[in-house]
Enzyme design. Structure first.
Site, PDB file in Angstrom:
ATOM      1  N   VAL A 182       0.874  -1.179   0.000  1.00 25.34           N
ATOM      2  CA  VAL A 182       0.000   0.000   0.000  1.00 25.34           C
ATOM      3  C   VAL A 182       0.907   1.223   0.000  1.00 25.34           C
ATOM      4  O   VAL A 182       1.753   1.360   0.873  1.00 25.34           O
ATOM      5  CB  VAL A 182      -0.895   0.047   1.262  1.00 25.34           C
ATOM      6  CG1 VAL A 182      -1.839   1.236   1.201  1.00 25.34           C
ATOM      7  CG2 VAL A 182      -1.680  -1.243   1.423  1.00 25.34           C
ATOM      8  N   ALA A 183       0.715   2.080  -0.990  1.00 27.17           N
ATOM      9  CA  ALA A 183       1.583   3.256  -1.068  1.00 27.17           C
ATOM     10  C   ALA A 183       1.383   4.165   0.138  1.00 27.17           C
ATOM     11  O   ALA A 183       0.264   4.321   0.635  1.00 27.17           O
ATOM     12  CB  ALA A 183       1.301   4.022  -2.351  1.00 27.17           C
ATOM     13  N   HIS A 190      -2.971   6.159  -7.222  1.00 28.29           N
ATOM     14  CA  HIS A 190      -4.435   6.236  -7.180  1.00 28.29           C
ATOM     15  C   HIS A 190      -4.912   7.660  -6.895  1.00 28.29           C
ATOM     16  O   HIS A 190      -6.033   8.020  -7.236  1.00 28.29           O
ATOM     17  CB  HIS A 190      -4.995   5.270  -6.136  1.00 28.29           C
ATOM     18  CG  HIS A 190      -4.987   3.845  -6.607  1.00 28.29           C
ATOM     19  ND1 HIS A 190      -5.907   3.351  -7.500  1.00 28.29           N
ATOM     20  CD2 HIS A 190      -4.143   2.814  -6.334  1.00 28.29           C
ATOM     21  CE1 HIS A 190      -5.645   2.080  -7.748  1.00 28.29           C
ATOM     22  NE2 HIS A 190      -4.573   1.724  -7.054  1.00 28.29           N
ATOM     23  N   ASP A 197      -7.350  -0.450 -10.349  1.00 28.72           N
ATOM     24  CA  ASP A 197      -7.108  -1.856 -10.089  1.00 28.72           C
ATOM     25  C   ASP A 197      -8.264  -2.603 -10.736  1.00 28.72           C
ATOM     26  O   ASP A 197      -9.431  -2.312 -10.452  1.00 28.72           O
ATOM     27  CB  ASP A 197      -7.089  -2.147  -8.582  1.00 28.72           C
ATOM     28  CG  ASP A 197      -5.904  -1.484  -7.881  1.00 28.72           C
ATOM     29  OD1 ASP A 197      -4.945  -1.104  -8.574  1.00 28.72           O
ATOM     30  OD2 ASP A 197      -5.957  -1.353  -6.647  1.00 28.72           O
ATOM     31  N   GLU A 245       2.020  -6.277  -8.860  1.00 29.95           N
ATOM     32  CA  GLU A 245       0.564  -6.141  -8.733  1.00 29.95           C
ATOM     33  C   GLU A 245      -0.079  -6.326 -10.104  1.00 29.95           C
ATOM     34  O   GLU A 245      -0.333  -5.343 -10.792  1.00 29.95           O
ATOM     35  CB  GLU A 245       0.197  -4.752  -8.170  1.00 29.95           C
ATOM     36  CG  GLU A 245       0.685  -4.522  -6.758  1.00 29.95           C
ATOM     37  CD  GLU A 245       0.146  -3.229  -6.141  1.00 29.95           C
ATOM     38  OE1 GLU A 245      -0.377  -2.369  -6.884  1.00 29.95           O
ATOM     39  OE2 GLU A 245       0.241  -3.110  -4.911  1.00 29.95           O
ATOM     40  N   HIS A 248      -2.909  -3.611 -11.255  1.00 30.75           N
ATOM     41  CA  HIS A 248      -2.814  -2.148 -11.142  1.00 30.75           C
ATOM     42  C   HIS A 248      -2.387  -1.549 -12.488  1.00 30.75           C
ATOM     43  O   HIS A 248      -1.256  -1.737 -12.933  1.00 30.75           O
ATOM     44  CB  HIS A 248      -1.802  -1.800 -10.043  1.00 30.75           C
ATOM     45  CG  HIS A 248      -1.611  -0.336  -9.826  1.00 30.75           C
ATOM     46  ND1 HIS A 248      -2.262   0.364  -8.831  1.00 30.75           N
ATOM     47  CD2 HIS A 248      -0.843   0.570 -10.471  1.00 30.75           C
ATOM     48  CE1 HIS A 248      -1.890   1.636  -8.862  1.00 30.75           C
ATOM     49  NE2 HIS A 248      -1.021   1.775  -9.862  1.00 30.75           N
TER      50      HIS A 248
HETATM   51 ZN   LIG Z   1      -3.572  -0.081  -7.441  1.00 32.72          ZN
END
Ligand SMILES: [Zn+2]
Length: 251
Positions: A182-183, A190, A197, A245, A248
């Site tokens: 998670v950024a 996002h 996503d 991911e 994404h």
């Molecule tokens: Zn994402």
């Protein structure tokens, strides 16, 4: 007045330190001038040929480096906001840990791609076309995450970290592990409204096996035709700091 929460906090911490204190005025007047002054001072001390001075100099160089990183981030955040807001290069804005986004940034126009999910209106047509063409191929997939505000990203980050703490992980490890998936708020693509996503209806898990679904296979092959790329490829994990991911997509 734009807010740079992490940035001002970091800078305030630096200002408290005596070595940088005397450059506070310079820093406030212009960050670049501050860096130049510290550099010059460090150089001057070093040329004194004295062990103690050399130690001070090393310390100053380190401070200088940290300060420079903060300033780079500050400029990146400003630059990103300007890039995204207008001009021809809006889709090229790079957002990650070293190139954060202004925490107050909100796309000028948001458009709904799915129930409750919004993207920057400028990518809506291409995204819809991609989803429709996929559906025409008999694929079943849906958007599970799109635009996330700074506040939403903070919530997501905290939730993920709490889950890890709940599993008995110590705070530092929990933080380090969370940031790989998670950024950190302010560094998420996002927040640009240009990332989505997308997952397969058949396999709804967000793990590497998502990449094996026929939906992701098709997306990986065709997303570029609609202006998208799959982010964080596995061979670049050490560079991006983010796990693979295969869901994404970034415009
Ligand atoms: Zn994402």
């Amino acid at each position: 007045m734009k807010r740079f929460i992490w940035n001002t906090k970091e800078i305030r911490r630096f200002l408290r330190k005596r070595t940088v204190k005397c450059f506070a005025a310079g820093l406030l007047a212009g960050a670049a001038v501050g860096v130049a002054a510290v550099s010059l001072y460090a150089y001057g001390v070093l040329s004194g040929n004295d062990a103690a001075s050399a130690a001070v100099s090393a310390e100053l160089s380190e401070e200088n480096e940290k300060l420079r990183e903060q300033i780079d981030k500050y400029h990146a955040a400003r630059h990103n906001t300007e890039t995204l807001a207008g001009g021809d290069a809006w889709s090229l804005a790079l957002v990650n840990e070293t190139h954060p986004l202004d925490t107050s940034y909100v796309p000028e126009e948001l458009a709904e791609i799915a129930d409750g999910y919004y993207v920057d209106a400028r990518i809506l047509a291409d995204l819809e076309q991609m989803m429709n063409d996929g559906a025409e191929q008999g694929l079943s997939m849906y958007v599970t995450s799109a635009y996330r505000s700074y506040e939403q990203q903070t919530e997501t980050f905290n939730l993920s970290m709490q889950n890890r703490l709940g599993q008995g992980m110590d705070p530092l490890t929990a933080y380090e592990e969370t940031r790989t998936s998670v950024a950190i708020p302010g560094t998420s693509e996002h927040a640009t409204g240009l990332a989505v996503d997308i997952i397969s209806t058949e396999y709804a898990e967000l793990d590497e096996r998502q990449g094996d679904t026929k939906e992701q296979q098709w997306l990986m092959e065709h997303c570029w035709e609609y202006g998208f790329i799959l982010r964080y490829p596995p061979e670049k994990s050490d560079v991006t700091g983010i796990i693979f991911e295969p869901w994404h997509y970034r415009y």
